[in-house]
Design an enzyme around this catalytic site. Structure first.
Site, PDB file in Angstrom:
ATOM      1  N   ARG A 183       0.819  -1.227   0.000  1.00 57.34           N
ATOM      2  CA  ARG A 183       0.000   0.000   0.000  1.00 57.34           C
ATOM      3  C   ARG A 183       0.853   1.278   0.000  1.00 57.34           C
ATOM      4  NH1 ARG A 183      -2.956  -3.894  -0.372  1.00 57.34           N
ATOM      5  NH2 ARG A 183      -5.052  -4.034   0.510  1.00 57.34           N
TER       6      ARG A 183
ATOM      7  N   CYS B 144     -10.605  -0.577   3.596  1.00 57.06           N
ATOM      8  CA  CYS B 144      -9.972  -0.663   4.914  1.00 57.06           C
ATOM      9  C   CYS B 144      -9.464   0.711   5.349  1.00 57.06           C
ATOM     10  CB  CYS B 144      -8.825  -1.662   4.878  1.00 57.06           C
ATOM     11  SG  CYS B 144      -9.423  -3.362   4.841  1.00 57.06           S
TER      12      CYS B 144
ATOM     13  N   GLU C  18      -4.783   3.748   6.235  1.00 55.30           N
ATOM     14  CA  GLU C  18      -4.679   3.275   4.853  1.00 55.30           C
ATOM     15  C   GLU C  18      -5.476   4.254   3.995  1.00 55.30           C
ATOM     16  OE1 GLU C  18      -5.240   0.621   1.326  1.00 55.30           O
ATOM     17  OE2 GLU C  18      -6.843   1.364   2.562  1.00 55.30           O
TER      18      GLU C  18
END
Ligand code: EPU
Length: 302
Positions: free
Chosen positions: A177, A226, A296
């Protein structure tokens, strides 16, 4: 922020940039949260350096919006304008195992389009909302794969040089990520190199991922996926769940009762509500596990 200056409006028109005044970011994000500002829609990549020069010369701060699916935008009148690439048609051109994809193309549609032409590898990304550019910037991944593995070349606008540049895959680092792109780089297009696979086989993989996602994530609700990154070797969702926090809410912002790392907007949540919920959950996890969860979701504070 409103653009009213007639000279600036004329400059935008000359560059072929479409101005949508007072756009509501709550309509442009999957969380359904966000205040109001002017939206500038870009139809030609070549106009970007001129557009950015024009905005800088007029002291207009800006942000780049992709598909708005991993984003939490502040409430109220926003102190910057938002730039967005207009979606192209068809958005994907294939040549052997290479897929040339416009950054504004929808990720799910791109995966399906490539699959129909017997190009696989990205099955796990089916069901991840957003644009290919957004997926690239965050190195989106799921079910054991990540988009970065397939990147051969990226065309981007680099704010640091003020120019459109092309980077080869090996010049970019893709981590969990996270990528080596600068925060103000704007993704324009990508060449993906995908493995050949028969459509039927890809379809099987897509169905399995779809099923897993449907059974574990609140797909019908407004969310940004998320909220926290998984800490090394652990699952943020499991930790939050173990603390019994599913259903915890601040206003209309709520920890999903289906997947504890998804925070949903049950009706008219504000950014303030969502940020308070994020801070509360982070603090509880820190206290219980000694782990500082990292966002995130990308947050645009006013
Ligand atoms: N779990 C719980 N309770 C929950 C949620 C999860 O006990 O409320 C447990 C699950 O049972 C499983 C473990 O935690 O044993 C991991 O859960 P899951 O498989 O759902 O994966 P995740 O680590 O929570 C990651 C990605 C998702 C991606 C899935 C599938 C992150 C932060 N999340 O979730 O990506 O879809 O794997 O590959 O990396 C996103 O990036 O926005 C995202 C949703």
């Amino acid at each position: 922020m409103r653009i009213n200056d007639p000279n600036l409006l004329k400059g935008l028109a000359e560059l072929g940039v479409e101005l949508r005044p007072a756009a509501r970011l709550s309509d442009l994000t999957s969380l359904g949260i966000g205040g109001t500002t002017d939206l500038l829609r870009i139809t030609k990549h070549e106009s970007i350096p001129g557009l950015l020069n024009l905005l800088d010369a007029n002291h207009i701060p800006h942000k780049f919006l992709g598909g708005g699916s991993n984003l939490l935008v502040d409430d109220g009148e926003l102190p910057w304008v938002v730039l967005q690439l207009a979606s192209p048609e068809p958005g994907v051109v294939l040549e052997g195992n290479l897929a040339r994809v416009d950054a504004a193309a929808d990720l799910g549609r791109t995966v399906t389009f490539c699959a129909k032409h017997d190009l696989g590898g990205m099955e796990g990304l089916i069901g991840v909302p957003g644009t290919v550019g957004g997926a690239l910037r965050m190195n989106a991944g799921a079910y054991g794969m990540q988009i970065g593995s397939y990147v051969r070349e990226v065309k981007l606008y680099r704010a640091a040089t003020g120019e459109i540049e092309t980077l080869r895959g090996h010049q970019i680092s893709f981590e969990y990520r996270h990528t080596s792109f600068a925060a103000d780089d704007m993704m324009l297009a990508v060449i993906l190199e995908l493995p050949s696979k028969p459509y039927n086989e890809i379809l099987k993989g897509i169905r399995i991922c779809n099923e897993k996602r449907r059974s574990s994530q609140p797909l019908g609700q407004k969310s940004a996926g998320c909220i926290f990154k998984n800490p090394p070797g652990a699952s943020a969702g499991r930790m939050i769940d173990e603390l019994g926090l599913k259903g915890l809410s601040v206003g209309d912002a709520q920890v999903s009762d289906r997947h504890a790392n998804f925070f949903v907007n049950t009706s008219r949540a504000s950014a303030k509500d969502m940020l308070a919920l994020i801070a509360d959950v982070r603090e509880r996890v820190q206290k219980a596990y000694g782990v500082g969860l990292e966002n995130e979701v990308v947050v645009w504070n006013a």
